[in-house]
Design a protein around this motif. Sequence first.
Motif, PDB file in Angstrom:
ATOM      1  N   ARG A 166       0.902  -5.461 -13.341  1.00 34.00           N
ATOM      2  CA  ARG A 166       1.355  -4.391 -12.447  1.00 34.00           C
ATOM      3  C   ARG A 166       2.187  -3.356 -13.226  1.00 34.00           C
ATOM      4  O   ARG A 166       2.042  -2.153 -13.024  1.00 34.00           O
ATOM      5  CB  ARG A 166       2.184  -4.986 -11.308  1.00 34.00           C
ATOM      6  CG  ARG A 166       2.460  -4.012 -10.168  1.00 34.00           C
ATOM      7  CD  ARG A 166       3.324  -4.671  -9.123  1.00 34.00           C
ATOM      8  NE  ARG A 166       2.696  -5.831  -8.546  1.00 34.00           N
ATOM      9  CZ  ARG A 166       1.817  -5.774  -7.541  1.00 34.00           C
ATOM     10  NH1 ARG A 166       1.476  -4.615  -7.040  1.00 34.00           N
ATOM     11  NH2 ARG A 166       1.292  -6.873  -7.054  1.00 34.00           N
ATOM     12  N   ASP A 167       3.045  -3.830 -14.121  1.00 35.86           N
ATOM     13  CA  ASP A 167       3.850  -2.906 -14.924  1.00 35.86           C
ATOM     14  C   ASP A 167       2.976  -2.098 -15.879  1.00 35.86           C
ATOM     15  O   ASP A 167       3.208  -0.909 -16.094  1.00 35.86           O
ATOM     16  CB  ASP A 167       4.904  -3.674 -15.721  1.00 35.86           C
ATOM     17  CG  ASP A 167       6.059  -4.140 -14.842  1.00 35.86           C
ATOM     18  OD1 ASP A 167       6.221  -3.584 -13.747  1.00 35.86           O
ATOM     19  OD2 ASP A 167       6.776  -5.069 -15.255  1.00 35.86           O
ATOM     20  N   SER A 222       0.055  -1.145 -15.412  1.00 35.96           N
ATOM     21  CA  SER A 222      -0.851  -0.234 -14.698  1.00 35.96           C
ATOM     22  C   SER A 222      -0.286   1.184 -14.619  1.00 35.96           C
ATOM     23  O   SER A 222      -1.012   2.133 -14.311  1.00 35.96           O
ATOM     24  CB  SER A 222      -1.122  -0.749 -13.280  1.00 35.96           C
ATOM     25  OG  SER A 222       0.040  -0.658 -12.472  1.00 35.96           O
ATOM     26  N   ILE A 223       1.007   1.366 -14.890  1.00 40.49           N
ATOM     27  CA  ILE A 223       1.614   2.690 -14.878  1.00 40.49           C
ATOM     28  C   ILE A 223       1.707   3.207 -16.303  1.00 40.49           C
ATOM     29  O   ILE A 223       2.240   2.541 -17.186  1.00 40.49           O
ATOM     30  CB  ILE A 223       3.021   2.634 -14.242  1.00 40.49           C
ATOM     31  CG1 ILE A 223       2.932   2.077 -12.827  1.00 40.49           C
ATOM     32  CG2 ILE A 223       3.652   4.018 -14.226  1.00 40.49           C
ATOM     33  CD1 ILE A 223       2.044   2.883 -11.898  1.00 40.49           C
ATOM     34  N   TYR A 245       1.666   1.187  -6.184  1.00 40.88           N
ATOM     35  CA  TYR A 245       2.681   0.679  -7.109  1.00 40.88           C
ATOM     36  C   TYR A 245       4.069   0.980  -6.566  1.00 40.88           C
ATOM     37  O   TYR A 245       4.341   2.082  -6.082  1.00 40.88           O
ATOM     38  CB  TYR A 245       2.525   1.340  -8.480  1.00 40.88           C
ATOM     39  CG  TYR A 245       3.615   0.983  -9.471  1.00 40.88           C
ATOM     40  CD1 TYR A 245       3.510  -0.146 -10.267  1.00 40.88           C
ATOM     41  CD2 TYR A 245       4.739   1.789  -9.611  1.00 40.88           C
ATOM     42  CE1 TYR A 245       4.510  -0.472 -11.179  1.00 40.88           C
ATOM     43  CE2 TYR A 245       5.736   1.469 -10.522  1.00 40.88           C
ATOM     44  CZ  TYR A 245       5.617   0.343 -11.306  1.00 40.88           C
ATOM     45  OH  TYR A 245       6.607   0.015 -12.203  1.00 40.88           O
ATOM     46  N   ASN A 300      -0.868   6.000 -11.774  1.00 45.75           N
ATOM     47  CA  ASN A 300      -1.198   4.639 -11.370  1.00 45.75           C
ATOM     48  C   ASN A 300      -2.659   4.377 -11.716  1.00 45.75           C
ATOM     49  O   ASN A 300      -3.563   5.014 -11.190  1.00 45.75           O
ATOM     50  CB  ASN A 300      -0.966   4.450  -9.866  1.00 45.75           C
ATOM     51  CG  ASN A 300      -1.217   3.020  -9.414  1.00 45.75           C
ATOM     52  OD1 ASN A 300      -1.510   2.138 -10.231  1.00 45.75           O
ATOM     53  ND2 ASN A 300      -1.117   2.777  -8.126  1.00 45.75           N
ATOM     54  N   SER A 309       7.615   4.784  -6.630  1.00 45.17           N
ATOM     55  CA  SER A 309       6.486   4.440  -5.763  1.00 45.17           C
ATOM     56  C   SER A 309       5.343   5.403  -6.016  1.00 45.17           C
ATOM     57  O   SER A 309       5.536   6.615  -6.025  1.00 45.17           O
ATOM     58  CB  SER A 309       6.890   4.505  -4.283  1.00 45.17           C
ATOM     59  OG  SER A 309       7.958   3.623  -4.005  1.00 45.17           O
ATOM     60  N   SER A 359       8.168  -0.245  -7.814  1.00 42.07           N
ATOM     61  CA  SER A 359       9.009  -1.089  -8.651  1.00 42.07           C
ATOM     62  C   SER A 359      10.344  -0.406  -8.892  1.00 42.07           C
ATOM     63  O   SER A 359      10.454   0.816  -8.826  1.00 42.07           O
ATOM     64  CB  SER A 359       8.314  -1.367  -9.992  1.00 42.07           C
ATOM     65  OG  SER A 359       9.110  -2.194 -10.815  1.00 42.07           O
TER      66      SER A 359
END
Length: 316
Positions: free
Chosen positions: A98-99, A101-102, A142, A135, A199, A144
Amino acid sequence: MNKFLIFILVGILITLSITIYFTSQYQEAISQDKTAFFVSILSSMWQDITFFLLVGVTAILAQFYQHKGEILRKRVHNLFSNDEVSYSTISYVENQIRDLSIYCSDAASILEVLEYSKSKKAYRVSFHNKYYLCNMFGDVPYESVIMANVAPDLIRDDIEVLGEISSISLTSEKGEKKDFLNGDHVIPSTGFSQPITVSLDKKGRAIYEMKWWSWVDQHGNSGFSMKRLAEKYQVSIENKSSLQVGFTTNENEPPEYIKFGEKRIISNRQDVPPNERTEFWWFPPKGLEEDIARREYKLHPILSSHRQGEKPLDPI
């Protein structure tokens, strides 16, 4: 090939084979009433083909939308295809993905030298970091909490204010800007740290910006690093002071000088990995050089996760 598509093709093939077989076995009956026979056999064949098509297409669509909507953790589990892996391990890998992916499609650090203090033997420099966040996921939003960290470039007891941070913001694709600071904040010697929530929608984009100023040692070092991969990254300096500002991208080489009103791109890189510092070194203004040894530079503790010593490319 999709297993449900194979199911459709095999079903149609079986239906056609059965039709051809019975047609060849009952030639005499067919010759007596061809119309009635063919209407009956074609009707039956169409019903069978329709059945296989409906069942197969429904299964394919259900599988497709299940994949589009399934949580990332399930994808990670399916990726490794190992039921013996614990839930906590799958969850850890999910967060790592997930991290990752940015990323930044573009990033820039824009410096402006505002003034020079002869008593402090330091430049006062404004910094503007700008990151175009993207993203990578097309169907997973996303969100975080990340830490916005700023370290002072110069720490001395005789300097009352080492620097101030004035803005941390996130601007969405729709132009909606969210500010995370209320007014200016002094940057202490321990560094400034602020948690912010980022976000992004599916395939979302946003502009993340930080603005601050800090005193920098005329014999010191400045550097930048990012928390995400950057496809493009540029560092530039503009001189707004009355003196010629000295700098170099190689501390063992003579300095270059930037005149008043001049802007210089000192680094232009591509595919820059996270936490890799782009560094350069300051020199006293032209005409005020001092024959002293350069001070040993140590990375500020607030930036301890970043790799020190990565040099930028040659100026363009």
